[in-house]
Design a protein around this motif. Sequence first.
Motif, PDB file in Angstrom:
ATOM      1  N   ASN A 272     -12.784   5.768   2.576  1.00 50.07           N
ATOM      2  CA  ASN A 272     -12.328   5.382   1.242  1.00 50.07           C
ATOM      3  C   ASN A 272     -11.378   6.404   0.624  1.00 50.07           C
ATOM      4  N   VAL A 273     -11.385   7.646   1.094  1.00 49.06           N
ATOM      5  CA  VAL A 273     -10.451   8.648   0.559  1.00 49.06           C
ATOM      6  C   VAL A 273      -9.006   8.377   0.984  1.00 49.06           C
ATOM      7  N   ALA A 274      -8.807   7.514   1.986  1.00 54.25           N
ATOM      8  CA  ALA A 274      -7.443   7.184   2.421  1.00 54.25           C
ATOM      9  C   ALA A 274      -6.766   6.221   1.446  1.00 54.25           C
ATOM     10  N   VAL A 275      -7.571   5.530   0.633  1.00 56.99           N
ATOM     11  CA  VAL A 275      -7.044   4.513  -0.268  1.00 56.99           C
ATOM     12  C   VAL A 275      -6.887   5.087  -1.676  1.00 56.99           C
ATOM     13  N   ALA A 276      -5.658   5.003  -2.194  1.00 54.37           N
ATOM     14  CA  ALA A 276      -5.399   5.485  -3.551  1.00 54.37           C
ATOM     15  C   ALA A 276      -5.778   4.427  -4.590  1.00 54.37           C
ATOM     16  N   GLU A 277      -5.440   3.164  -4.309  1.00 52.52           N
ATOM     17  CA  GLU A 277      -5.705   2.110  -5.293  1.00 52.52           C
ATOM     18  C   GLU A 277      -5.490   0.739  -4.669  1.00 52.52           C
ATOM     19  N   LEU A 278      -6.177  -0.257  -5.222  1.00 50.64           N
ATOM     20  CA  LEU A 278      -5.965  -1.653  -4.884  1.00 50.64           C
ATOM     21  C   LEU A 278      -5.221  -2.271  -6.058  1.00 50.64           C
ATOM     22  N   ILE A 279      -4.098  -2.948  -5.779  1.00 49.73           N
ATOM     23  CA  ILE A 279      -3.321  -3.562  -6.856  1.00 49.73           C
ATOM     24  C   ILE A 279      -3.072  -5.033  -6.536  1.00 49.73           C
TER      25      ILE A 279
ATOM     26  N   VAL B  18      -3.013  -2.720  -0.900  1.00 47.38           N
ATOM     27  CA  VAL B  18      -3.761  -1.467  -0.886  1.00 47.38           C
ATOM     28  C   VAL B  18      -2.745  -0.334  -0.787  1.00 47.38           C
ATOM     29  N   VAL B  19      -2.823   0.607  -1.709  1.00 42.19           N
ATOM     30  CA  VAL B  19      -1.950   1.777  -1.675  1.00 42.19           C
ATOM     31  C   VAL B  19      -2.692   2.881  -0.933  1.00 42.19           C
ATOM     32  N   LEU B  20      -2.077   3.350   0.154  1.00 38.97           N
ATOM     33  CA  LEU B  20      -2.695   4.373   1.002  1.00 38.97           C
ATOM     34  C   LEU B  20      -2.046   5.730   0.772  1.00 38.97           C
ATOM     35  N   ASN B  21      -2.862   6.773   0.796  1.00 36.53           N
ATOM     36  CA  ASN B  21      -2.337   8.137   0.802  1.00 36.53           C
ATOM     37  C   ASN B  21      -1.801   8.413   2.200  1.00 36.53           C
ATOM     38  N   THR B  22      -0.652   9.048   2.306  1.00 41.17           N
ATOM     39  CA  THR B  22      -0.130   9.380   3.632  1.00 41.17           C
ATOM     40  C   THR B  22      -0.724  10.705   4.101  1.00 41.17           C
TER      41      THR B  22
END
Length: 152
Positions: free
Chosen positions: A25-32, A80-84
Amino acid sequence: MLEHRSSHLIGLLLPLADRTLILPNVAVAELIDYQPGAFDLDSPPWYLGQVNWRDRKIPLLSFESACGQKTVIGERARIVVLNTLSGRPNLKFIALLVQGIPRSYKLDSQLSYVDVPLCSLEKAAVQVADQVAKVPDLLALEELLVGAGLAL
C-alpha cells in the motif's frame, strides 16, 4: 518479555480488466476518479496521456495494453497514482488505469507463488485468498515511459 511478531504487509489488490495486480500500500499515493488523458495519436497504445493530479501532470498508463492486451475503460474505471521508485526528478508519479476500487489485503511472509505465464512487466504471481494476483515491475513501467520519451 519480547512479543513474537509475525511479519505482515498490507497489500492493495488493483482490479484490471484481465488480471489483478498486487502492490504494497505504500506504493500507492492516491486513488482518483477516472479522467481522460490528453495525448496525441502518435503515442504508444499503452500511453493514455497525461492527467491532472495535485497541480501536476502525470502520465497515465494502461497496464493491460503494455502487456499486449486491449485497453478497457469500463464504467467503474478509476486511476491509481503510484509513487515511482527510480528517484528521477521528472518522474515522481505514474497513473495507472484500474477497473474499480482497490481492496486492501493483509499479506504475510507465507505468500505462495503461482506458476502462470507472466508478461514482461510482471515479476511474479501469488495466490491471494481465492485469486491469483500479479506483482508488477514498477521500475520496468518507469523504463517504458523513459524509453518512449514520455517521462516529462
